[in-house]
Design a protein around this motif. Structure first.
Motif, PDB file in Angstrom:
ATOM      1  N   GLN A   1      -8.330  12.265 -16.607  1.00 44.70           N
ATOM      2  CA  GLN A   1      -9.572  12.975 -16.871  1.00 44.70           C
ATOM      3  C   GLN A   1     -10.736  12.003 -17.006  1.00 44.70           C
ATOM      4  O   GLN A   1     -11.828  12.231 -16.466  1.00 44.70           O
ATOM      5  CB  GLN A   1      -9.391  13.768 -18.158  1.00 44.70           C
ATOM      6  CG  GLN A   1     -10.488  14.721 -18.520  1.00 44.70           C
ATOM      7  CD  GLN A   1     -10.036  15.584 -19.682  1.00 44.70           C
ATOM      8  OE1 GLN A   1      -9.464  16.646 -19.486  1.00 44.70           O
ATOM      9  NE2 GLN A   1     -10.266  15.098 -20.891  1.00 44.70           N
TER      10      GLN A   1
ATOM     11  N   VAL B   1     -20.275  19.097 -13.379  1.00 45.35           N
ATOM     12  CA  VAL B   1     -18.894  18.622 -13.292  1.00 45.35           C
ATOM     13  C   VAL B   1     -18.125  19.256 -14.437  1.00 45.35           C
ATOM     14  O   VAL B   1     -18.393  18.964 -15.610  1.00 45.35           O
ATOM     15  CB  VAL B   1     -18.817  17.083 -13.374  1.00 45.35           C
ATOM     16  CG1 VAL B   1     -17.362  16.630 -13.412  1.00 45.35           C
ATOM     17  CG2 VAL B   1     -19.541  16.454 -12.187  1.00 45.35           C
ATOM     18  N   THR B   2     -17.206  20.154 -14.107  1.00 47.89           N
ATOM     19  CA  THR B   2     -16.420  20.863 -15.104  1.00 47.89           C
ATOM     20  C   THR B   2     -15.080  20.167 -15.298  1.00 47.89           C
ATOM     21  O   THR B   2     -14.390  19.849 -14.320  1.00 47.89           O
ATOM     22  CB  THR B   2     -16.191  22.321 -14.665  1.00 47.89           C
ATOM     23  OG1 THR B   2     -17.432  23.011 -14.696  1.00 47.89           O
ATOM     24  CG2 THR B   2     -15.207  23.019 -15.584  1.00 47.89           C
ATOM     25  N   LEU B   3     -14.713  19.934 -16.555  1.00 50.48           N
ATOM     26  CA  LEU B   3     -13.418  19.348 -16.911  1.00 50.48           C
ATOM     27  C   LEU B   3     -12.623  20.453 -17.614  1.00 50.48           C
ATOM     28  O   LEU B   3     -12.832  20.712 -18.799  1.00 50.48           O
ATOM     29  CB  LEU B   3     -13.618  18.143 -17.822  1.00 50.48           C
ATOM     30  CG  LEU B   3     -14.543  17.048 -17.254  1.00 50.48           C
ATOM     31  CD1 LEU B   3     -14.785  15.963 -18.293  1.00 50.48           C
ATOM     32  CD2 LEU B   3     -13.970  16.453 -15.981  1.00 50.48           C
TER      33      LEU B   3
ATOM     34  N   GLU C   1     -26.309  19.391 -10.842  1.00 55.60           N
ATOM     35  CA  GLU C   1     -24.885  19.402 -10.555  1.00 55.60           C
ATOM     36  C   GLU C   1     -24.121  19.617 -11.853  1.00 55.60           C
ATOM     37  O   GLU C   1     -24.529  19.123 -12.905  1.00 55.60           O
ATOM     38  CB  GLU C   1     -24.447  18.066  -9.927  1.00 55.60           C
ATOM     39  CG  GLU C   1     -25.202  17.698  -8.666  1.00 55.60           C
ATOM     40  CD  GLU C   1     -24.789  16.327  -8.135  1.00 55.60           C
ATOM     41  OE1 GLU C   1     -23.640  15.911  -8.395  1.00 55.60           O
ATOM     42  OE2 GLU C   1     -25.620  15.678  -7.482  1.00 55.60           O
TER      43      GLU C   1
ATOM     44  N   ILE D   1     -27.526  11.831 -16.467  1.00 52.05           N
ATOM     45  CA  ILE D   1     -26.261  12.544 -16.643  1.00 52.05           C
ATOM     46  C   ILE D   1     -26.175  12.965 -18.098  1.00 52.05           C
ATOM     47  O   ILE D   1     -26.159  12.126 -19.006  1.00 52.05           O
ATOM     48  CB  ILE D   1     -25.053  11.659 -16.277  1.00 52.05           C
ATOM     49  CG1 ILE D   1     -25.149  11.210 -14.817  1.00 52.05           C
ATOM     50  CG2 ILE D   1     -23.749  12.412 -16.525  1.00 52.05           C
ATOM     51  CD1 ILE D   1     -24.087  10.189 -14.415  1.00 52.05           C
TER      52      ILE D   1
ATOM     53  N   MET E   1     -27.201  15.646 -13.587  1.00 50.14           N
ATOM     54  CA  MET E   1     -25.798  16.038 -13.550  1.00 50.14           C
ATOM     55  C   MET E   1     -25.375  16.438 -14.959  1.00 50.14           C
ATOM     56  O   MET E   1     -25.683  15.749 -15.931  1.00 50.14           O
ATOM     57  CB  MET E   1     -24.899  14.892 -13.065  1.00 50.14           C
ATOM     58  CG  MET E   1     -23.400  15.178 -13.211  1.00 50.14           C
ATOM     59  SD  MET E   1     -22.342  13.785 -12.733  1.00 50.14           S
ATOM     60  CE  MET E   1     -22.317  14.021 -10.950  1.00 50.14           C
TER      61      MET E   1
ATOM     62  N   VAL F   1     -21.973  17.204 -17.295  1.00 48.04           N
ATOM     63  CA  VAL F   1     -20.528  17.006 -17.387  1.00 48.04           C
ATOM     64  C   VAL F   1     -20.060  17.683 -18.665  1.00 48.04           C
ATOM     65  O   VAL F   1     -20.594  17.393 -19.745  1.00 48.04           O
ATOM     66  CB  VAL F   1     -20.156  15.509 -17.417  1.00 48.04           C
ATOM     67  CG1 VAL F   1     -18.646  15.334 -17.551  1.00 48.04           C
ATOM     68  CG2 VAL F   1     -20.672  14.799 -16.172  1.00 48.04           C
TER      69      VAL F   1
ATOM     70  N   TYR G   1     -11.566  10.588 -13.537  1.00 48.89           N
ATOM     71  CA  TYR G   1     -12.265  11.572 -12.708  1.00 48.89           C
ATOM     72  C   TYR G   1     -13.738  11.663 -13.102  1.00 48.89           C
ATOM     73  O   TYR G   1     -14.632  11.624 -12.245  1.00 48.89           O
ATOM     74  CB  TYR G   1     -11.588  12.934 -12.853  1.00 48.89           C
ATOM     75  CG  TYR G   1     -12.247  14.030 -12.056  1.00 48.89           C
ATOM     76  CD1 TYR G   1     -11.916  14.248 -10.717  1.00 48.89           C
ATOM     77  CD2 TYR G   1     -13.225  14.841 -12.636  1.00 48.89           C
ATOM     78  CE1 TYR G   1     -12.532  15.250  -9.985  1.00 48.89           C
ATOM     79  CE2 TYR G   1     -13.849  15.836 -11.906  1.00 48.89           C
ATOM     80  CZ  TYR G   1     -13.504  16.046 -10.582  1.00 48.89           C
ATOM     81  OH  TYR G   1     -14.121  17.025  -9.857  1.00 48.89           O
ATOM     82  N   ALA G   2     -14.007  11.791 -14.404  1.00 49.56           N
ATOM     83  CA  ALA G   2     -15.385  11.956 -14.859  1.00 49.56           C
ATOM     84  C   ALA G   2     -16.217  10.708 -14.563  1.00 49.56           C
ATOM     85  O   ALA G   2     -17.348  10.805 -14.053  1.00 49.56           O
ATOM     86  CB  ALA G   2     -15.403  12.267 -16.348  1.00 49.56           C
TER      87      ALA G   2
ATOM     88  N   PHE H   1     -22.779   9.552  -8.665  1.00 53.48           N
ATOM     89  CA  PHE H   1     -24.104  10.150  -8.879  1.00 53.48           C
ATOM     90  C   PHE H   1     -25.178   9.075  -8.998  1.00 53.48           C
ATOM     91  O   PHE H   1     -26.239   9.152  -8.344  1.00 53.48           O
ATOM     92  CB  PHE H   1     -24.056  11.018 -10.135  1.00 53.48           C
ATOM     93  CG  PHE H   1     -25.358  11.685 -10.473  1.00 53.48           C
ATOM     94  CD1 PHE H   1     -25.761  12.842  -9.823  1.00 53.48           C
ATOM     95  CD2 PHE H   1     -26.184  11.166 -11.460  1.00 53.48           C
ATOM     96  CE1 PHE H   1     -26.958  13.471 -10.143  1.00 53.48           C
ATOM     97  CE2 PHE H   1     -27.383  11.784 -11.794  1.00 53.48           C
ATOM     98  CZ  PHE H   1     -27.776  12.941 -11.123  1.00 53.48           C
TER      99      PHE H   1
ATOM    100  N   ARG I   1     -17.119  10.385 -10.873  1.00 51.90           N
ATOM    101  CA  ARG I   1     -18.198  11.308 -10.486  1.00 51.90           C
ATOM    102  C   ARG I   1     -19.549  10.763 -10.956  1.00 51.90           C
ATOM    103  O   ARG I   1     -20.561  10.878 -10.270  1.00 51.90           O
ATOM    104  CB  ARG I   1     -17.959  12.693 -11.095  1.00 51.90           C
ATOM    105  CG  ARG I   1     -16.646  13.366 -10.744  1.00 51.90           C
ATOM    106  CD  ARG I   1     -16.576  13.894  -9.324  1.00 51.90           C
ATOM    107  NE  ARG I   1     -16.330  12.852  -8.340  1.00 51.90           N
ATOM    108  CZ  ARG I   1     -15.149  12.208  -8.187  1.00 51.90           C
ATOM    109  NH1 ARG I   1     -14.139  12.487  -8.979  1.00 51.90           N
ATOM    110  NH2 ARG I   1     -15.011  11.299  -7.265  1.00 51.90           N
TER     111      ARG I   1
END
Length: 740
Positions: free
Chosen positions: A716, A700-702, A698, A622, A668, A670, A719-720, A727, A723
């Motif tokens: 936030q 992951v957009t914040l 992948e 990640i 991933m 982020v 959420y991150a 993963f 995810r």
């Protein structure tokens, strides 16, 4: 005097023990939800510590309920009595809605309420009776036990309020200029503007009073040479593009100049210190009698450091120290006057590592005050001697030592293993110490610096920040290990966390991270500048081994170890990480088919480069806010890499995006869309390129996150991290089943 400290510390222990009994029946919740929800399980870290002029009362900012909103507290040192924090202010706190409304304005209001930190700064009046604090855009006076009085009314947010030595005036920065207001009782006169420097991109950045209160030294920063770039914002009703001054390596950076201005105002008298306008001023300070100004500055590449003594009356300068080193990559520099003003102390890594040196202002060679195979991370000069923070004995520790003014063997005065960050009282007798360790969240202690040697009788706990249920949780103690780099044989340091159900004889899934420099520390959360303590604990509870290591460029392991990173981002550091994987496998700990890696910013560069250049070593990685294009880095990275105009091949080699075709394993990304440090567009570009190459990744957009995507509102962060956990679970399968 300090004997009462044992009794005070005992009270805190008994309270925590009683708390443990009270919560023993409730099973601890090892989840992202609990770890990143208010009130915080680990409480709120005290900050802003400042001593009264007589060194008997400590003021600090804190919240004793585990919330982010800070109020003013004091603790009085009285012989024979325990230290107890006393709350001085009770500012109205904004309500944080459990569920914000669906509109953009409602969401912004909820976020602002959670991020409101209350009091911004505090300082003592020289009379030692009153405190000045900044809050709600204005200045307030408060005497402990009395009602606060507003001293300065907005408009214009007040920054860095500072009394003159007599206490008759307060200077502060507002709207980019320096202002001063006279004190009458507990109110301030209408502020007078001392400078008229402010314009778009230009203003006063810092200032300090002269000892006689007749003038101030100021630093003006001019950001107008920096190119403006547009950062799109998709959250308002209409998409907007916000202009941001953001330089890339090799582009013009901000200009700074240092000058003197009279307390009545007027045109500043700028000092001629030579060098370039882009030079960095690391510190500046008036001598004890105010006749000279000590200036520690360097070129933007930190290859040419110069230490000056400037004559305040004439503006002429004397060069005290010049250190020119083409391979230097760091600037952990400190400089301060000796109590008599005849010499200067400064840190330098000209020998094995950073140590304290002394040089006479009249001239002569510098002499070592501390030395040996350990590092100094900071020091304070007191009439009683130097108070030094170092890691003598254990690389991962940060202890407090007492050293004579003329040098000699350091005497350790901090007690328990961990990280100690002191704020020393004016007379040098006491220190307010922010302490944490692998199992103890940050809290405030007071240490007697005059004791013969470290003992529990020399300190007392001031705050107890963790919530009561914290005592029911288990926090595995890391193992600190060393191993050899596969690239050049250097000794590497690691921080190994094993899951609670760990048993030797079987191999476990491993997550290396957060990968970065300076991660191997005995402090709460390891790399405690980010809230990784909860994420790591959930990984452990799921059955992962968690491993961090100090890559090339990290501090505390010697000058040569730091300089291994010179011109080699994404090279020697990636080999260091691979060395950690090989050590874990050789020790029988890691399942080599279930190794994951993650990091943010520079750690995102390391993660992506590791996956792109070492397929099969890591099954999943990640890369958060990843600096995959070093050509788009900040100008500060020129310390390691020079400029892309001079080193185009090195910049290309260090940019992991140029190696993307090598991706074979799960990746991933982020990234926060408001990031101005590592541009969000770089992750979008990389994903587009990977798609064209036929590689899978992948994103992951914040949408509302800046560069510190895990430091903002907790929704936030939750959420991150959720995810990211999902993963790793999908690809590393901590339950022991084959990964998908």
């Amino acid at each position: 005097m300090i004997g009462h400290l044992v009794r005070g510390a005992g009270v805190a222990v008994l309270l925590m023990a009683a708390t443990r009994i009270g919560v023993a029946q409730q099973a601890p919740d090892y989840s992202i939800d609990r770890f990143y929800t208010l009130p915080s399980l680990i409480g709120t870290e005290p900050r802003g510590m400042t001593w009264s002029p007589d060194g008997r009362t400590l003021a600090f900012l804190w919240n004793n309920e585990g919330m982010p909103f800070l109020d003013v507290f004091v603790a009085r040192v009285v012989a024979g009595q325990p230290l107890r924090p006393e709350r001085v202010t009770r500012l109205p706190r904004p309500d944080i809605p459990a569920t914000p409304g669906p509109s953009y304005d409602a969401q912004r209001t909820a976020i602002a309420a959670e991020l409101d930190e209350g009091v911004r700064s505090i300082s003592w009046h020289p009379d030692g009776r009153r405190l000045l604090y900044a809050a709600q855009g204005g200045l307030w006076f408060v005497t402990p036990g009395e009602t606060p009085v507003r001293a300065v009314v907005p408009p214009g947010a007040v920054q860095r309020p500072t009394f003159d030595p007599s206490g008759a005036r307060v200077a502060f920065v507002r709207d980019g200029d320096l202002w001063v207001a006279a004190l009458r009782g507990d109110t301030l006169s209408a502020p007078q503007r001392l400078t008229t420097l402010a314009r778009t991109g230009v203003g006063v950045e810092e200032f300090t009073w002269a000892p006689d209160g007749q003038s101030l030294a100021i630093i003006e920063t001019d950001r107008t040479p920096i190119r403006t770039r547009l950062i799109p914002d998709y959250l308002p009703d209409e998409v907007v593009a916000s202009p941001v001054r953001r330089a890339l390596p090799g582009e013009p950076s901000e200009h700074r100049r240092l000058g003197l201005v009279a307390h009545t105002g007027g045109t500043p008298r700028w000092l001629d210190l030579g060098g370039e306008p882009t030079d960095i001023v690391f510190s500046y300070a008036f001598s004890p009698r105010g006749e000279s100004l000590l200036v520690d500055k360097s070129d933007v590449f930190v290859k040419d450091r110069r230490l000056f003594a400037a004559d305040v009356a004439t503006g002429t300068t004397r060069l005290l120290v010049r250190e020119q080193e083409a391979n230097n990559v760091s600037a952990e520099w400190r400089a301060a006057w000796a109590p008599d003003g005849r010499s200067v102390y400064f840190t330098s890594d000209r020998a094995l590592d950073y140590h304290v040196w002394q040089i006479d202002v009249a001239g002569g060679a510098a002499r070592a005050i501390t030395s040996g195979p350990w590092a100094v991370f900071g020091f304070t000069v007191t009439p009683r001697g130097l108070i030094v923070v170092g890691n003598e004995g254990r690389a991962e520790e940060r202890h407090v030592y007492r050293v004579p003014l003329r040098g000699g063997a350091p005497v350790r005065v901090s007690v328990r293993p961990g990280t100690h960050t002191p704020v020393v009282s004016p007379n040098g007798q006491l220190a307010a110490v922010l302490f944490s360790s692998d199992t103890v969240p940050p809290d405030l202690f007071v240490t007697d610096l005059a004791v013969a040697r470290a003992s529990t009788a020399s300190e007392q706990r001031v705050t107890v920040s963790p919530r009561p249920e914290f005592a029911a949780y288990q926090w595995p103690v890391p193992r600190y290990v060393t191993f050899t780099s596969r690239a050049d044989g250097a000794t590497l340091h690691g921080r190994l966390l094993l899951p609670p159900n760990y048993t030797p004889g079987r191999r476990w899934p491993v997550v290396l991270g957060s990968i970065y420099s300076n991660t191997v520390r005995n402090q709460w959360g390891g790399r405690n500048s980010h809230p990784l303590w909860g994420f790591d604990r959930v990984l452990l509870e799921k059955g992962y081994v968690v491993f961090a290591l100090d890559v090339a460029g990290s501090s505390g392991h010697g000058t040569a170890f730091r300089r291994r990173i010179r011109l080699d981002y994404g090279g020697i550091d990636v080999e260091d990480i691979h060395s950690g994987v090989e050590w874990l496998v050789a020790q029988g700990i890691a399942d080599e088919k279930r190794v994951g890696i993650w990091g943010s910013s520079y750690g995102g560069l390391l993660t992506s480069m590791s996956l792109f250049t070492k397929p099969g070593v890591y099954r999943a990685g990640i890369a958060a806010a990843p600096a995959t294009n070093v050509f788009h880095a900040l100008t500060g990275e020129q310390r390691v890499m020079d400029t892309p105009q001079l080193r185009p091949a090195e910049y290309a080699r260090a940019s992991s995006s140029t190696k993307a075709a090598g991706l074979k394993d799960a990746l991933m990304l982020v990234h926060g869309m408001r990031d101005v440090v590592v541009l969000y567009r770089d992750s979008v570009w990389l994903l587009q390129y990977l798609m064209q190459l036929g590689r899978d990744a992948e994103l992951v957009t914040l949408p509302d996150a800046p560069h510190g995507w895990d430091l903002g509102p907790r929704y936030q962060t939750r959420y991150a991290f959720e995810r990211m956990l999902d993963f790793f679970d999908r690809h590393l399968a901590p339950s022991g089943t084959p990964p998908r």
